[in-house]
Design an enzyme around this catalytic site. Structure first.
Site, PDB file in Angstrom:
ATOM      1  N   GLY A 208       0.807  -1.210   0.000  1.00 54.88           N
ATOM      2  CA  GLY A 208       0.000   0.000   0.000  1.00 54.88           C
ATOM      3  C   GLY A 208       0.843   1.265   0.000  1.00 54.88           C
ATOM      4  O   GLY A 208       0.345   2.350  -0.265  1.00 54.88           O
ATOM      5  N   GLY A 209       2.105   1.123   0.301  1.00 57.40           N
ATOM      6  CA  GLY A 209       2.967   2.309   0.365  1.00 57.40           C
ATOM      7  C   GLY A 209       2.612   3.222   1.527  1.00 57.40           C
ATOM      8  O   GLY A 209       2.924   4.407   1.511  1.00 57.40           O
ATOM      9  N   THR A 210       1.978   2.661   2.551  1.00 57.25           N
ATOM     10  CA  THR A 210       1.534   3.507   3.671  1.00 57.25           C
ATOM     11  C   THR A 210       2.490   3.462   4.849  1.00 57.25           C
ATOM     12  O   THR A 210       2.185   3.995   5.916  1.00 57.25           O
ATOM     13  CB  THR A 210       0.151   3.055   4.172  1.00 57.25           C
ATOM     14  OG1 THR A 210       0.222   1.663   4.499  1.00 57.25           O
ATOM     15  CG2 THR A 210      -0.909   3.284   3.135  1.00 57.25           C
ATOM     16  N   SER A 279      -3.650  -0.163   2.772  1.00 59.97           N
ATOM     17  CA  SER A 279      -2.541  -1.104   2.937  1.00 59.97           C
ATOM     18  C   SER A 279      -2.953  -2.507   2.508  1.00 59.97           C
ATOM     19  O   SER A 279      -4.137  -2.809   2.366  1.00 59.97           O
ATOM     20  CB  SER A 279      -2.088  -1.103   4.395  1.00 59.97           C
ATOM     21  OG  SER A 279      -3.173  -1.378   5.250  1.00 59.97           O
ATOM     22  N   GLU A 339      10.026  -7.052   6.489  1.00 59.29           N
ATOM     23  CA  GLU A 339      10.132  -5.712   5.903  1.00 59.29           C
ATOM     24  C   GLU A 339      10.758  -5.700   4.515  1.00 59.29           C
ATOM     25  O   GLU A 339      11.488  -4.768   4.144  1.00 59.29           O
ATOM     26  CB  GLU A 339      10.882  -4.759   6.856  1.00 59.29           C
ATOM     27  CG  GLU A 339      10.184  -4.664   8.209  1.00 59.29           C
ATOM     28  CD  GLU A 339      10.661  -3.530   9.082  1.00 59.29           C
ATOM     29  OE1 GLU A 339      11.566  -2.791   8.671  1.00 59.29           O
ATOM     30  OE2 GLU A 339      10.100  -3.375  10.188  1.00 59.29           O
ATOM     31  N   VAL A 344       9.651 -11.609  -0.810  1.00 58.81           N
ATOM     32  CA  VAL A 344       8.369 -10.936  -0.972  1.00 58.81           C
ATOM     33  C   VAL A 344       7.265 -11.940  -0.655  1.00 58.81           C
ATOM     34  O   VAL A 344       7.285 -13.091  -1.087  1.00 58.81           O
ATOM     35  CB  VAL A 344       8.241 -10.302  -2.377  1.00 58.81           C
ATOM     36  CG1 VAL A 344       8.478 -11.315  -3.484  1.00 58.81           C
ATOM     37  CG2 VAL A 344       6.869  -9.659  -2.553  1.00 58.81           C
ATOM     38  N   TYR A 548       0.332   5.477  21.382  1.00 58.57           N
ATOM     39  CA  TYR A 548       0.462   6.124  20.081  1.00 58.57           C
ATOM     40  C   TYR A 548       0.629   7.622  20.323  1.00 58.57           C
ATOM     41  O   TYR A 548      -0.150   8.216  21.061  1.00 58.57           O
ATOM     42  CB  TYR A 548      -0.832   5.873  19.312  1.00 58.57           C
ATOM     43  CG  TYR A 548      -0.669   5.827  17.831  1.00 58.57           C
ATOM     44  CD1 TYR A 548      -0.481   4.622  17.165  1.00 58.57           C
ATOM     45  CD2 TYR A 548      -0.711   6.998  17.077  1.00 58.57           C
ATOM     46  CE1 TYR A 548      -0.338   4.586  15.791  1.00 58.57           C
ATOM     47  CE2 TYR A 548      -0.556   6.957  15.713  1.00 58.57           C
ATOM     48  CZ  TYR A 548      -0.374   5.751  15.071  1.00 58.57           C
ATOM     49  OH  TYR A 548      -0.220   5.706  13.713  1.00 58.57           O
TER      50      TYR A 548
END
Lengths: 630, 627
Positions: A208-210, A279, A339, A344, A548
């Site tokens: 998702g590149g999030t 994501s 990560e 993959v 958080y």
């Protein structure tokens, strides 16, 4: 049938979609129809007609330089009224008059100090790609799509850390990936990885590149061609096993698509990270993500039953679906949180649950953050936490109160009454109080029992029920809060969130000390207006909690804002660690938190990771450079 | 309140839990303060009128006060004043009251608790009480620690305590006490507070209220037990002039920054439960250094009054200084100090009038004779002592001699005044100690080589370790730094590296520096002789101290030792501590309860060597050069 077999071939499904679209008189999937997220949570009950939330080239629908959908954003108009544009979310196109005065008061917002983003860089402003023709020639025959378009390359070269977005917005574009490839299934991934090994091409998997850890950033000194492997074409649910309540799914599926598709069949995965809309399942596994409703469904490591990961040495997987095993260290733990540096993730078998009958929100008000934490601790002790339980500090509570439309006369009157009630009759200081939001899920009876128990415990800590609506708003805000950062970035602020997990005994002190430290660091860095540093407890466990933080400050007058920001964030992290917090609860390490890995897991621990890396990927094909310190 | 520990104590002593809880509750009552603004207000009122009568003024540095105010608003703050007078207890509170800053909770010694009325007044102005020693009372230690840490962590008020533990009778800095320091550092290491900001405060008195009391104590005329009556008698003070007081607030020291700079991480502590106290070796070392640093900074906050310069000059030439010579001496001293960054309080007006007013204020210890000679008030008594017979007796002879009580009385009276003067002279010690030690190791030996000077310097370090707050480490570095400074100032010159010669232009500097430390060295030397005379036997500490004092009196009488300060019990006790620290003697705890510790020579050869080394420095020397 007990087992629903869905078509394996992604291409076939897409053809079906297109056909279906034709039948409905729509030529193609248009961005505006792409999402069904309109209700409080993105997990919408409205039946979706589309199969996929985004087209292949996501930048057509999503921002290139900020969070989420292009058509959804906060903006401040000439009259100083804040408005959320777009109709995807419940607060769409409503004016919120209190935001600007409140932000001005609390963090020194000034509407004249704008810092709008540079326009999308033109192709010639971007570094030209390092050619990798042999590699491309080899994979072109089977790969679903390959692109070296500047827009694709740019979109696939960043995540959502503050410094990445700041760089994009100020036109400081660094190293970009050279090519983007879209595999459609596991065997294609295997072939692409083999080709990469053969031609020495670096691969950075892209979901998702999030991420907020710099995980998909290209290492600046990477001389080889870098291919971003976009997994989102791999979005099929391959099978659902209704007897065992599991589903086997391609890892590139976007969270909201996964939930929608499962819910169509009456099931849910139940994993809801705040990035759910954007994501991917594979990304969740690769970062060890955590979901809001983990109390019922578990975190990602509890949800996965089987993972397949393609490495340069071949595929690693468990060849059984048994619920537990004793075969040495769990091979899954080399994949969970890897990560993108070992391989993959292509396919994941997950546990699924029937969609719950009842879902109910709730909220509580506590006189202080401390008493709220004591309540959460008791709930954890009694192991009766509902699907979600969160505690917002005073600042976040107030922020929630501000992101609201103009109240009707009646509503503002009742609001006033509530305030008076709290302040006068319950002796609660509105500047001190903390708010807890609750989400109950299950059968009607289960929810009723759980609610009763929770409110009873709350009463013994002085908690006062704050109504269902406030709870609903609390969770809904989770999904729009990411958009607020873009607004902040428009007005000379830098902002970031970060998280940790910590033993119960240290929760309150950690929050207090981190806040104090950030304020001091900001002052020492010459930041004139006080920073925003707020926190909430978002998860409870037997032995501790997840905390958080939100951090933002106005950088007007600072010569190197991002340098100052990095130092302040590092100081905050250092303070977290010094107060018994973990390096990360669910964001992962990426590149951002790599300097602390060795002290977190011991030098021997690092050498174990290095040994695995060396064995599985000696050529460093998966060269994103995350996690493992050099 | 430390519940797990209460249970632990109950288990260990096999007592009923509720008894232990009750005891803990009582201890808390004994310790705790009962801050009450009305009490503070009335105290402030009284104090204001008293101070107005006896003082010209109380001064405070405004920037320091501002920093203090800001720190109190943001951080847990610990105020660390110097301690020379009981007034210190209320001065800081008074100051903060006048400037609307949250009043501090003050750690006070338990001896105050016996003073009816005073103890409750102190309690209500924020004092809490600690026992002088915790002994083996685990419960007391736990309750007291919990109390202090709760004060710190709740952040309601700053904490004030005296790191030196007690009033410095000699006005020299005392070695820091670490009990409270540990209690302050622990919560930071354990993450209970984000930081602790420590503020050194130097409180300088132009004339110390307790000057006579201190001198008496130093000579062993026993200290009257603190009682309200004694305080009331102190009302005669009201007729006196005590000059002014300067409160100089130093720069805040952040414990967090300090730990960062020393690479002290809090992370080791996160692997233990919250109520598990532990301290690592390097953390202890850090606290040790911190204590020294705070004492050092506190003293560097102090301001030197002209009275200190006057006392120094008078003690330098204790037979009397002609008034005319005194003026340039005082001015010269002022320059020397200011060159070294010491703040000298200098009111407008010429030096002579300053000296006159100082003489007036200090008429208890110094007099101006009709022939314009400035000298210690008891100078005339010196002539009453039997004049030394020209022959300087040896130590063996001295040890065999007897001293009749009238002579001892006379000598004590003289040294009473000398010790009072020393109280003022000592105020410039902190700035000059290393140079003074180097000067003594050089002056009578020039020209000399570095190795021999260093050897003597080593001996001085060993002898004076407790007397002054000297760094614990090997003194080579300290010697080299100091030599650099002396060479830079041209006090000595070096033709070849490692060789020092006298600069006759600056001989007086060397002589003066040497004179500062010489009395103390002479004192240690006398103690050494007394110890050697024990011939391997054992003696109680009090007997040793008394013996050394009598020997000192004989030495002074016979002119073997020049300084009357050698009779100071404080000096003798410090000498014993220094010698113990360096392993030359041992102090056993007596097995009999309530009995004194026993002293025994442990390293006879070492002690003899040190004695010889000191002897050359003490007994040699021409008459003093004119300043």
């Amino acid at each position: 049938p007990i087992c629903t077999i869905l078509p394996m071939d992604g291409l076939g499904t897409r053809r079906l979609e297109v056909l279906k679209g034709h039948l409905h008189g729509q030529g193609d999937v248009k961005p505006s129809e792409c999402s069904a997220v309109k209700s409080s949570a993105p997990m919408s009950s409205t039946k979706a007609e589309v199969q996929r939330a985004f087209p292949r080239h996501r930048q057509e629908v999503l921002k290139w330089n900020g969070w989420g959908y292009k058509d959804s954003r906060f903006a401040i108009d000439d009259k100083g009224l804040t408005c959320f544009h777009g109709h995807r979310y419940a607060i769409g196109d409503v004016q919120m008059p209190k935001v600007v005065p409140w932000m001005a008061e609390e963090v020194g917002l000034e509407l004249s100090q704008t810092s709008f983003s540079q326009p999308h860089p033109s192709p010639k402003e971007l570094p030209s790609p390092i050619p990798c023709r042999d590699f491309v020639d080899e994979i072109r025959p089977f790969c679903a799509d390959i692109s070296d378009e500047p827009g694709d390359r740019l979109f696939h070269s960043h995540g959502h850390t503050c410094h990445e977005l700041f760089a994009l917005r100020t036109g400081k574009i660094g190293r970009l990936v050279d090519i983007v490839v879209w595999p459609a299934n596991h065997s294609q991934v295997e072939s692409i990885v083999q080709a990469a090994v053969k031609h020495n091409v670096c691969i950075i998997p892209f979901g998702g590149g999030t991420n907020v850890s710099g995980a998909v950033e290209c290492p600046a000194n990477e001389k080889r061609p870098v291919a971003s492997m976009d997994m989102t074409d791999m979005d099929q649910i391959l099978w659902i096993d209704e007897e065992n309540l599991t589903a086997h799914i391609q890892a590139g599926i976007i969270g909201q698509d996964l939930e929608r598709k499962l819910q169509d069949k009456g099931y849910t995965c139940g994993h809801e990270p705040d990035s759910l809309e954007f994501s991917t399942l594979g990304g969740w596994v690769a970062t060890r993500s955590s979901g809001m409703k983990k109390n019922i469904y578990g975190n990602i490591e509890d949800i996965v039953v089987r993972v397949r990961m393609v490495t340069p040495q071949g595929t690693v997987e468990r060849n059984f679906l048994g619920p537990r095993n004793s075969i040495g260290p769990d091979i899954h733990h080399f994949m969970l949180g890897s990560e993108g540096v070992l391989g993959v993730i292509t396919e994941v078998t997950v546990r699924i649950r029937p969609v719950p009958q009842t879902r109910r929100y709730g909220s509580l008000v506590f006189a202080t953050f401390e008493s709220g934490v004591a309540f959460l601790r008791e709930v954890a002790k009694q192991r009766c936490a509902p699907a979600s339980i969160r505690l917002m500090d005073n600042f976040q509570f107030q922020m929630g109160q501000v992101i609201k439309p103009v109240p009707s006369l009646w509503a503002s009157f009742t609001d006033q009454l509530k305030k008076i009630y709290l302040a006068k009759f319950k002796g609660i200081d509105l500047k001190e109080m903390a708010a807890c939001t609750l989400l109950f899920e299950g059968t009607a009876e289960e929810v009723a029992v759980n609610e009763k128990r929770i409110y009873t415990i709350a009463a013994s800590f002085g908690g006062i029920p704050g109504g269902e609506e406030n709870g609903r708003r609390g969770y809904f805000l989770t999904f729009v809060i990411a958009y607020i950062r873009d607004l902040a970035l428009d007005y000379s602020f830098l902002a970031e969130s970060f998280e940790t997990s910590v033993p119960w005994s240290r929760v309150v002190d950690l929050c207090e000390n981190v806040k104090t430290r950030v304020k001091k660091e900001c002052k020492d860095h010459g930041i004139a207006t006080p920073p925003l540093i707020a926190c909430r407890v978002t998860q409870t466990y037997d032995a501790g909690a997840c905390i958080y933080f939100y951090l933002a400050f106005k950088y007007t007058g600072i010569s190197d804002p991002i340098g100052a920001f990095d130092e302040i964030e590092a100081a905050a992290r250092e303070e977290i660690l010094s107060n018994g917090g973990s390096l990360s609860h669910h964001h992962g390490v990426g590149k951002l938190r790599k300097p602390w890995v060795q002290s977190a897991i011991s030098p021997t621990g690092v050498s174990m990771l290095k040994a695995i890396k060396q064995q599985v990927d000696p050529q460093n094909i998966f060269g994103a450079g995350n996690l493992i310190p050099t | 309140m430390g519940a797990p520990l209460v249970i632990q104590v109950a288990e260990e002593s096999s007592r009923e839990l509720k008894d232990v809880q009750k005891e803990a509750q009582e201890l808390l009552e004994e310790i705790g303060h009962k801050m009450a603004l009305p009490a503070v207000r009335s105290l402030a009122l009284v104090l204001r009128s008293v101070l107005r009568r006896i003082l010209k003024g109380v001064f405070v540095n405004k920037p320091g006060l501002e920093k203090l105010k800001e720190a109190v608003r943001q951080w847990p703050v610990v105020l660390l004043p110097s301690h020379r007078s009981y007034l210190d207890f209320i001065l800081v509170t008074y100051l903060m009251f006048e400037h609307n800053i949250t009043l501090p909770s003050i750690a006070a010694g338990q001896d105050f608790m016996n003073m009816a009325g005073v103890s409750s007044l102190l309690r209500r102005s924020g004092a809490f009480f600690l026992r002088r020693t915790f002994g083996s009372d685990k419960l007391y230690k736990a309750v007291f620690t919990a109390y202090v840490q709760t004060l710190l962590c709740s952040g309601d008020s700053p904490i004030e305590f005296f790191i030196e533990g007690t009033r410095s009778r000699t006005a020299k800095s005392l070695h820091p006490k670490y009990g409270l320091m540990n209690m302050i550092v622990e919560p930071y290491l354990d993450g209970r507070v984000p930081d602790v900001v420590m503020i050194p405060i130097g409180i300088s008195y132009e004339r110390t209220l307790e000057e006579e009391l201190f001198a008496r104590e130093l000579l062993g005329v026993s200290k009257p037990k603190e009682s309200t009556g004694a305080l009331l008698r102190a009302r005669t003070l009201l007729g006196e002039n005590y000059g002014s007081i300067i409160i100089n607030i130093g720069s805040p020291v952040s414990l967090h920054d300090l730990c960062q700079s020393k690479g002290i991480s809090r992370i080791p502590h996160v692997l233990y439960p919250r109520d598990y106290t532990m301290m690592l070796t390097r953390e202890r070392e850090m606290i040790f250094d911190l204590g020294h640093m705070i004492v050092h900074q506190t003293y560097h906050c102090m301001v030197v009054y002209p009275s200190a310069l006057l006392a120094s000059a008078v003690l330098y030439q204790s037979r009397g200084v002609p008034l005319g010579e005194l003026v340039p001496m005082v001015e010269w001293l002022r320059r020397e100090l200011e060159e070294r960054g010491v703040a000298v309080y200098w009111e407008g007006g010429d030096t002579l009038s300053l000296i006159h007013s100082s003489l007036q204020m200090h008429s208890v210890c110094v007099e101006l004779t009709s022939s314009d000679l400035v000298r210690p008030r008891t100078c005339h008594l010196m002539s009453k002592l039997a004049t030394p017979s020209g022959h300087t007796p040896s130590m063996v002879e001295l040890l065999g001699m007897t001293l009749d009580s009238s002579e001892l009385h006379l000598i004590t009276e003289i040294s009473y005044v000398h010790l009072m003067l020393a109280h003022y002279r000592n105020q410039l010690m902190f700035a000059l100690i290393p140079e003074a030690m180097a000067a003594l190791s050089l002056y009578h030996f020039l020209p000399c080589d570095k190795a021999s000077a260093l050897k003597r310097f080593d001996a001085l370090h060993c002898a004076l370790y407790k007397e002054f707050v000297l760094p614990k480490r090997v003194p080579t570095e300290m010697f080299q730094d100091t030599m650099h400074r002396l060479l830079d100032r041209g006090v000595v010159v070096s033709q070849r590296p490692g060789d020092y010669t006298l600069n006759s232009q600056k001989e007086h500097v060397l002589a003066f520096l040497e004179s500062l430390v010489a009395p103390f060295v002479a004192g240690v030397w006398v103690v050494c002789h007394h110890l050697l005379s024990m011939k391997g036997g054992v003696q109680s500490v009090s007997a040793t101290v008394h013996g050394a004092k009598v020997l000192a009196a004989k030495c002074v009488k016979e002119g073997v030792v020049k300084s009357y300060e050698t009779l100071s019990l404080d000096l003798i006790r410090n000498a014993l501590q220094s010698l113990t620290e360096s392993g030359l003697i041992m102090q056993h705890t007596s097995e009999v309860e309530g009995r004194d510790r026993l002293v025994k020579v442990d390293d006879l050869k070492g002690l003899q060597a040190l004695t010889r080394e000191l002897e050359v420095m003490v007994t040699s020397g021409p008459s003093r050069a004119k300043l």
